[in-house]
Write a protein that holds these residues in place. Sequence first.
Motif, PDB file in Angstrom:
ATOM      1  N   HIS A   1       0.854  -1.193   0.000  1.00  0.00           N
ATOM      2  CA  HIS A   1       0.000   0.000   0.000  1.00  0.00           C
ATOM      3  C   HIS A   1       0.888   1.240   0.000  1.00  0.00           C
ATOM      4  CE1 HIS A   1      -3.271   2.703   0.648  1.00  0.00           C
ATOM      5  NE2 HIS A   1      -2.639   3.219   1.679  1.00  0.00           N
ATOM      6  N   ALA A   2       0.567   2.178  -0.874  1.00  0.00           N
ATOM      7  CA  ALA A   2       1.306   3.438  -0.956  1.00  0.00           C
ATOM      8  C   ALA A   2       0.316   4.580  -1.135  1.00  0.00           C
ATOM      9  CB  ALA A   2       2.294   3.408  -2.124  1.00  0.00           C
ATOM     10  N   ALA A   3       0.705   5.764  -0.656  1.00  0.00           N
ATOM     11  CA  ALA A   3      -0.124   6.955  -0.823  1.00  0.00           C
ATOM     12  C   ALA A   3       0.764   8.186  -0.796  1.00  0.00           C
ATOM     13  CB  ALA A   3      -1.171   7.045   0.286  1.00  0.00           C
ATOM     14  N   VAL A   4       0.354   9.200  -1.537  1.00  0.00           N
ATOM     15  CA  VAL A   4       1.063  10.486  -1.515  1.00  0.00           C
ATOM     16  C   VAL A   4       0.766  11.152  -0.182  1.00  0.00           C
ATOM     17  CG1 VAL A   4       1.207  12.776  -2.567  1.00  0.00           C
ATOM     18  CG2 VAL A   4       1.055  10.737  -4.021  1.00  0.00           C
ATOM     19  N   LEU A   5       1.828  11.616   0.487  1.00  0.00           N
ATOM     20  CA  LEU A   5       1.712  12.264   1.792  1.00  0.00           C
ATOM     21  C   LEU A   5       1.734  13.783   1.692  1.00  0.00           C
ATOM     22  CD1 LEU A   5       4.212   9.986   3.768  1.00  0.00           C
ATOM     23  CD2 LEU A   5       1.725   9.699   3.530  1.00  0.00           C
ATOM     24  N   GLY A   6       2.242  14.295   0.599  1.00  0.00           N
ATOM     25  CA  GLY A   6       2.361  15.741   0.419  1.00  0.00           C
ATOM     26  C   GLY A   6       3.536  16.043  -0.486  1.00  0.00           C
ATOM     27  N   HIS A   7       4.047  17.278  -0.372  1.00  0.00           N
ATOM     28  CA  HIS A   7       5.144  17.723  -1.237  1.00  0.00           C
ATOM     29  C   HIS A   7       6.173  18.512  -0.444  1.00  0.00           C
ATOM     30  CE1 HIS A   7       1.952  16.847  -4.089  1.00  0.00           C
ATOM     31  NE2 HIS A   7       2.914  16.640  -4.966  1.00  0.00           N
ATOM     32  N   GLY A   8       7.425  18.358  -0.838  1.00  0.00           N
ATOM     33  CA  GLY A   8       8.499  19.182  -0.313  1.00  0.00           C
ATOM     34  C   GLY A   8       9.340  18.544   0.766  1.00  0.00           C
ATOM     35  N   PRO A   9      10.505  19.151   1.016  1.00  0.00           N
ATOM     36  CA  PRO A   9      11.443  18.596   1.991  1.00  0.00           C
ATOM     37  C   PRO A   9      10.914  18.604   3.427  1.00  0.00           C
ATOM     38  CG  PRO A   9      12.240  20.692   1.123  1.00  0.00           C
ATOM     39  CD  PRO A   9      11.035  20.319   0.332  1.00  0.00           C
ATOM     40  N   GLU A  10      10.059  19.560   3.764  1.00  0.00           N
ATOM     41  CA  GLU A  10       9.519  19.603   5.131  1.00  0.00           C
ATOM     42  C   GLU A  10       8.589  18.421   5.382  1.00  0.00           C
ATOM     43  OE1 GLU A  10       9.144  22.193   2.955  1.00  0.00           O
ATOM     44  OE2 GLU A  10      10.730  23.518   3.698  1.00  0.00           O
ATOM     45  N   VAL A  11       7.759  18.108   4.389  1.00  0.00           N
ATOM     46  CA  VAL A  11       6.861  16.960   4.513  1.00  0.00           C
ATOM     47  C   VAL A  11       7.684  15.679   4.586  1.00  0.00           C
ATOM     48  CG1 VAL A  11       5.068  15.592   3.342  1.00  0.00           C
ATOM     49  CG2 VAL A  11       4.900  18.094   3.417  1.00  0.00           C
ATOM     50  N   PHE A  12       8.719  15.574   3.746  1.00  0.00           N
ATOM     51  CA  PHE A  12       9.584  14.389   3.766  1.00  0.00           C
ATOM     52  C   PHE A  12      10.232  14.218   5.139  1.00  0.00           C
ATOM     53  CE2 PHE A  12      13.837  12.543   3.358  1.00  0.00           C
ATOM     54  CZ  PHE A  12      13.498  11.278   2.908  1.00  0.00           C
ATOM     55  N   ALA A  13      10.785  15.297   5.689  1.00  0.00           N
ATOM     56  CA  ALA A  13      11.449  15.216   6.993  1.00  0.00           C
ATOM     57  C   ALA A  13      10.469  14.816   8.093  1.00  0.00           C
ATOM     58  CB  ALA A  13      12.122  16.546   7.327  1.00  0.00           C
ATOM     59  N   ALA A  14       9.288  15.415   8.080  1.00  0.00           N
ATOM     60  CA  ALA A  14       8.296  15.108   9.113  1.00  0.00           C
ATOM     61  C   ALA A  14       7.787  13.671   8.979  1.00  0.00           C
ATOM     62  CB  ALA A  14       7.142  16.100   9.037  1.00  0.00           C
ATOM     63  N   ALA A  15       7.527  13.215   7.758  1.00  0.00           N
ATOM     64  CA  ALA A  15       7.058  11.842   7.548  1.00  0.00           C
ATOM     65  C   ALA A  15       8.132  10.836   7.960  1.00  0.00           C
ATOM     66  CB  ALA A  15       6.662  11.642   6.089  1.00  0.00           C
ATOM     67  N   SER A  16       9.373  11.127   7.636  1.00  0.00           N
ATOM     68  CA  SER A  16      10.483  10.242   8.028  1.00  0.00           C
ATOM     69  C   SER A  16      10.588  10.159   9.543  1.00  0.00           C
ATOM     70  CB  SER A  16      11.796  10.761   7.439  1.00  0.00           C
ATOM     71  OG  SER A  16      11.765  10.697   6.032  1.00  0.00           O
ATOM     72  N   GLU A  17      10.448  11.288  10.202  1.00  0.00           N
ATOM     73  CA  GLU A  17      10.494  11.312  11.670  1.00  0.00           C
ATOM     74  C   GLU A  17       9.336  10.499  12.253  1.00  0.00           C
ATOM     75  OE1 GLU A  17      12.102  12.382  15.401  1.00  0.00           O
ATOM     76  OE2 GLU A  17      12.929  12.424  13.393  1.00  0.00           O
ATOM     77  N   ARG A  18       8.160  10.646  11.696  1.00  0.00           N
ATOM     78  CA  ARG A  18       6.990   9.892  12.181  1.00  0.00           C
ATOM     79  C   ARG A  18       7.204   8.384  12.013  1.00  0.00           C
ATOM     80  NH1 ARG A  18       2.728  12.122  13.836  1.00  0.00           N
ATOM     81  NH2 ARG A  18       1.307  10.493  13.146  1.00  0.00           N
ATOM     82  N   LEU A  19       7.843   7.997  10.918  1.00  0.00           N
ATOM     83  CA  LEU A  19       8.130   6.582  10.706  1.00  0.00           C
ATOM     84  C   LEU A  19       9.143   6.073  11.719  1.00  0.00           C
ATOM     85  CD1 LEU A  19       8.103   3.872   9.215  1.00  0.00           C
ATOM     86  CD2 LEU A  19       9.747   4.861   7.590  1.00  0.00           C
ATOM     87  N   LEU A  20      10.256   6.760  11.835  1.00  0.00           N
ATOM     88  CA  LEU A  20      11.366   6.265  12.669  1.00  0.00           C
ATOM     89  C   LEU A  20      11.128   6.396  14.172  1.00  0.00           C
ATOM     90  CD1 LEU A  20      14.400   7.402  10.509  1.00  0.00           C
ATOM     91  CD2 LEU A  20      13.336   5.130  10.627  1.00  0.00           C
ATOM     92  N   THR A  21      10.153   7.195  14.575  1.00  0.00           N
ATOM     93  CA  THR A  21       9.820   7.311  15.999  1.00  0.00           C
ATOM     94  C   THR A  21       8.541   6.540  16.341  1.00  0.00           C
ATOM     95  OG1 THR A  21       8.623   9.390  15.645  1.00  0.00           O
ATOM     96  CG2 THR A  21      10.973   9.550  16.250  1.00  0.00           C
TER      97      THR A  21
END
Length: 171
Positions: free
Chosen positions: A39-59
């Motif tokens: 399952h995959a979905a677009v979370l948003g756009h840009g480096p801020e969204v990427f950083a926040a999504a990565s943090e949510r995954l790893l924490t």
Amino acid sequence: MITRRELSYPPHLQLATLALVAGRSPAELGLRRWRITDHAAVLGHGPEVFAAASERLLTWQAHAHAGVRVERHGPLARLHFGPTTSSCLIIHEERTPTRTVLVYGTLPAHVESGEEAFLVTRAPDGTVTGRVIAFSRHAWWLAKVGGPVARFVQRVVNRRYVAGMCPGNFP
């Protein structure tokens, strides 16, 4: 110390989830008798969204959003979902400017046998995507008896994991 030798699935399948992500087929990887969920979905756009999504995954916030409580001790993670506790081993973590990955494999004390990979990626156009891909077989007797229900729950939880990667979603 728990090692990869103790995983509840064959050694030749370790990191097969990442091979699936790279485009290899389940048949060529020897996964014909395994259930694949993706399952995959677009979370948003840009480096801020990427950083926040990565943090949510790893924490483990993405897991919390799905109703899964995680206790991590080094590479060992215990996942608590409803009345079950499942043990797994973190076998790969990666963080680059465009990709964050967490992969765990199941240990014998898990309701499933297999592997699950969680990815956050940022495309050249800035699109940020969350993805969960897994191969598994039921290991717990109740999951085997209630196969269709267990598969349905797995699909719902995977969708919630991805939704939980989205910076606007909180557990």
